[in-house]
Motif scaffolding. Structure first.
Motif, short mmCIF file in Angstrom:
data_model
loop_
_atom_site.label_atom_id
_atom_site.label_comp_id
_atom_site.label_asym_id
_atom_site.label_seq_id
_atom_site.Cartn_x
_atom_site.Cartn_y
_atom_site.Cartn_z
N GLU A 1 0.77 -1.06 0.10
CA GLU A 1 -0.13 0.15 0.10
C GLU A 1 0.86 1.24 0.01
N SER A 2 0.37 2.41 -0.59
CA SER A 2 1.02 3.60 -0.40
C SER A 2 -0.15 4.73 -0.60
N GLY A 3 0.41 5.88 -0.37
CA GLY A 3 -0.60 7.09 -0.35
C GLY A 3 -1.25 7.53 0.84
N GLY A 4 -0.74 7.07 1.97
CA GLY A 4 -1.24 7.52 3.22
C GLY A 4 -0.42 9.08 3.60
N GLY A 5 -0.86 9.51 4.68
CA GLY A 5 -0.31 10.76 4.98
C GLY A 5 -1.26 11.47 5.93
N LEU A 6 -0.89 12.73 6.09
CA LEU A 6 -1.49 13.77 6.85
C LEU A 6 -2.32 14.34 6.16
N VAL A 7 -3.59 14.90 6.47
CA VAL A 7 -4.53 15.54 5.70
C VAL A 7 -5.42 16.14 6.90
N GLY B 1 -11.96 17.25 5.93
CA GLY B 1 -12.58 17.69 4.55
C GLY B 1 -11.64 17.42 3.45
N GLY B 2 -10.43 16.86 3.69
CA GLY B 2 -9.65 16.81 2.62
C GLY B 2 -9.85 15.33 2.01
N THR B 3 -9.12 14.91 0.82
CA THR B 3 -9.00 13.84 -0.08
C THR B 3 -7.53 13.14 0.00
N LEU B 4 -7.65 11.76 -0.20
CA LEU B 4 -6.35 11.06 -0.21
C LEU B 4 -6.78 9.98 -1.13
N THR B 5 -5.86 9.41 -1.92
CA THR B 5 -6.01 8.28 -2.72
C THR B 5 -4.79 7.15 -2.18
N LEU B 6 -5.48 6.18 -1.84
CA LEU B 6 -4.39 4.96 -1.50
C LEU B 6 -4.36 4.06 -2.67
N SER B 7 -3.20 3.41 -2.81
CA SER B 7 -2.91 2.69 -3.62
C SER B 7 -2.37 1.24 -3.29
N CYS B 8 -2.55 0.18 -4.00
CA CYS B 8 -2.35 -1.08 -3.39
C CYS B 8 -1.82 -1.97 -4.62
N VAL B 9 -0.56 -1.95 -4.76
CA VAL B 9 0.07 -2.60 -5.82
C VAL B 9 0.29 -4.08 -5.55
N ALA B 10 0.10 -4.95 -6.50
CA ALA B 10 0.06 -6.57 -6.06
C ALA B 10 1.23 -7.11 -7.22
N THR B 11 1.89 -8.07 -6.54
CA THR B 11 2.96 -8.77 -7.37
C THR B 11 2.96 -10.04 -7.26
N GLY B 12 3.33 -10.91 -7.98
CA GLY B 12 3.22 -12.44 -7.77
C GLY B 12 2.22 -13.42 -8.41
N ALA C 1 -5.13 -1.84 -6.87
CA ALA C 1 -6.28 -1.30 -6.66
C ALA C 1 -6.08 0.11 -5.85
N TYR C 2 -7.40 0.64 -5.90
CA TYR C 2 -7.28 2.19 -5.29
C TYR C 2 -8.31 2.33 -4.33
N LEU C 3 -8.07 3.23 -3.39
CA LEU C 3 -9.18 3.80 -2.42
C LEU C 3 -9.21 5.18 -2.52
N GLN C 4 -10.08 5.71 -3.14
CA GLN C 4 -10.10 7.30 -3.08
C GLN C 4 -10.83 7.55 -1.91
N MET C 5 -10.37 8.66 -1.04
CA MET C 5 -11.23 8.92 0.17
C MET C 5 -11.46 10.71 0.05
#
Length: 122
Positions: free
Chosen positions: A6-12, A15-26, A78-82
């Motif tokens: 996973e990536s894309g986390g942080g401080l917001v 009312g703000g927006t973040l989009t998390l990504s989940c990259v799969a391998t294998g 995969a993505y999770l837009q928040m």
């Protein structure tokens, strides 16, 4: 076997927006259902959203209308837009995968990422 990162986390701010990504391998990503879960400090892990290999989607009631799950099989991601984030959304967010779609039942998912921290604070 599937590895998830996973990536894309942080401080917001609220009312703000973040989009998390989940990259799969294998393995064949397109055959897996993907689940998004979170764990807030001092609380148990809870299901947020999931998307099946065929595109069926479900959301936890508290995030409906604010979060959007998606997947791009060509990118094994995969993505999770928040959006409209609230302080109560502060948690570690995990993506997970399984060959069967079980919605938000965390016990059904075999593969998990390491998590990414999302902090909503002013």
């Amino acid at each position: 076997q599937l590895e998830l990162v996973e990536s894309g986390g942080g401080l917001v701010q609220p009312g703000g927006t973040l989009t998390l990504s989940c990259v799969a391998t294998g393995d064949a990503f397109e055959t897996y259902a993907i689940g998004w879960f979170r764990q807030a400090p001092g609380k148990g892990r809870e299901g947020i959203s999931s998307i099946s290999s065929g595109g069926k989607i479900t959301y936890r009631d508290s995030v409906k209308g604010r979060f959007t799950v998606a997947r791009d099989n060509a990118k094994n991601t995969a993505y999770l837009q928040m959006s409209s984030l609230q302080i109560e959304d502060t948690a570690i967010y995990y993506c997970s995968a399984d060959t069967q779609w079980s919605g938000l039942n965390e016990w059904a998912y075999d593969y998990w990422g390491q998590g990414t921290q999302v902090t909503v604070s002013s």
